[in-house]
Design a protein around this motif. Structure first.
Motif, mmCIF file in Angstrom:
data_model
loop_
_atom_site.group_PDB
_atom_site.id
_atom_site.type_symbol
_atom_site.label_atom_id
_atom_site.label_comp_id
_atom_site.label_asym_id
_atom_site.label_seq_id
_atom_site.Cartn_x
_atom_site.Cartn_y
_atom_site.Cartn_z
ATOM 1 N N TYR A 21 0.822 -1.222 0.000
ATOM 2 C CA TYR A 21 0.000 0.000 0.000
ATOM 3 C C TYR A 21 0.855 1.271 0.000
ATOM 4 C CZ TYR A 21 -3.819 3.176 1.212
ATOM 5 O OH TYR A 21 -4.733 4.192 1.204
ATOM 6 N N ILE A 22 2.015 1.236 0.663
ATOM 7 C CA ILE A 22 2.920 2.393 0.675
ATOM 8 C C ILE A 22 3.432 2.647 -0.748
ATOM 9 C CG2 ILE A 22 5.217 3.168 1.457
ATOM 10 C CD1 ILE A 22 4.582 2.094 4.192
ATOM 11 N N TRP B 148 1.887 1.701 -3.511
ATOM 12 C CA TRP B 148 0.742 2.116 -4.341
ATOM 13 C C TRP B 148 0.461 3.615 -4.195
ATOM 14 C CZ3 TRP B 148 -4.408 3.817 -3.469
ATOM 15 C CH2 TRP B 148 -5.211 3.845 -4.626
ATOM 16 N N LEU B 149 0.572 4.117 -2.955
ATOM 17 C CA LEU B 149 0.361 5.558 -2.748
ATOM 18 C C LEU B 149 1.540 6.366 -3.273
ATOM 19 C CD1 LEU B 149 -1.183 5.886 0.844
ATOM 20 C CD2 LEU B 149 -2.303 6.443 -1.308
#
Lengths: 145, 167
Positions: free
Chosen positions: B27-28, B30-31
């Motif tokens: 998720y890190i 992806w952001l």
């Protein structure tokens, strides 16, 4: 129809695959599918808390704008999220938010999120959102100078 | 007398450990959050992209993105402090940190974000401060800003459950 437009109007919520399932009278239900890109713990495949925050924020905002006496736009003033248990990988996360009080300038909201086990919440949220014209929430140009 | 290690060797060990830790969280990535290191101090950067927008009329960064950015900064700061001693003492070989062998990250118990001003369509920066870190629980404060360091656009405080360190 309106539900799809709501998410379409919020680029980040659309990117996260969110879906507006219900809205009206200060109550909203927004859900999000499990996605490998949104995982926070690679060992377990559990979704990152940040993605749950985005879902909670979107759902709370939807509840606010659907409440009586609020304008069609809002901004988050503060949002607290309690993480009770990890969401089960592969399952949809469903958030339900209630805007339980509105003043001339502030809307107060509570939300709960769960996965397939609707009896045991994954997370809960409490927040305050703008409910007035919100002049001071617009991006200022002062930072440009 | 033992010669000190060359600075490049030390830097590379620290940077590898940090890069492995950060890249382990999908998720890190992806952001698009990046971490910069000076000594043991970390600064997180969130480069602006259109997918981060919450209100296209302004436009402004989504409140959920802001929360995720601050929470990721807090978690990384805690994990980094947890690993620092092991990396320094060479107990932990950074090359050995993979998705499978990655140390367990702290788990968020609760996280509260104050939205101080709209997140502008520009890069954002954040730094976390561990206020208290015990064996089981930790309390962390995070500040985030954009153009001016003194004009925070968001601040947060959170509590975390520390992973057992016997694995």
């Amino acid at each position: 129809m309106i539900a799809r437009q709501f998410i379409e109007a919020i680029p980040h919520s659309r990117e996260l695959g969110m879906q507006l399932d219900e809205i009206g009278g200060g109550y909203a239900v927004v859900s999000m599918p499990w996605d490998a890109r949104f995982v926070g713990d690679p060992k377990t495949g559990v979704i990152h808390g940040g993605a749950v925050s985005a879902l909670m924020d979107t759902c709370c905002g939807a509840a606010v704008i659907s409440a009586e006496k609020t304008p069609g736009v809002t901004a988050t003033l503060d949002l607290r999220i309690d993480y009770m248990r990890p969401a089960t990988p592969g399952q949809r996360i469903v958030a339900r938010a209630t805007c339980y009080h509105v003043t001339r300038s502030v809307a107060f909201v509570r939300a709960v999120a769960h996965d397939d086990d609707a009896e045991t919440p994954v997370a809960s949220a409490a927040g305050a959102f703008t409910a007035g014209a919100g002049e001071d929430r617009r991006p200022s140009t002062e930072a440009l100078s | 007398m033992k010669r000190p290690e060359p600075v490049q060797v030390i830097k590379q060990r620290r940077d590898t450990a940090l890069a492995r830790l950060v890249s382990g969280v999908p998720y890190i990535a992806w952001l698009g959050i990046e971490f910069e290191r000076k000594g043991d101090e970390l600064t997180a950067t969130l480069p602006f992209t259109d997918k981060l927008v919450g209100n296209p009329m302004l436009p402004a960064i989504h409140g959920g993105v802001t929360a995720a950015f601050l929470e990721s900064t807090a978690t990384m700061e805690l994990a980094w402090q947890m690993l620092w001693a092991e990396v320094e003492s060479k107990q932990l070989d950074p090359e050995q940190i993979t998705a499978e062998t990655m140390p367990r990250l702290p788990k968020t118990i609760d996280f509260t974000v104050d939205y101080l001003r709209a997140g502008l369509p520009r890069d954002a920066y954040a730094r976390a401060r561990v206020v208290r870190s015990g064996r089981r629980y930790a309390s962390v404060q995070v500040e985030a800003w954009q153009d001016n360091r003194d004009k925070l656009f968001a601040a947060a405080t959170g509590h975390f459950l520390m992973p057992a360190r016997d694995d």
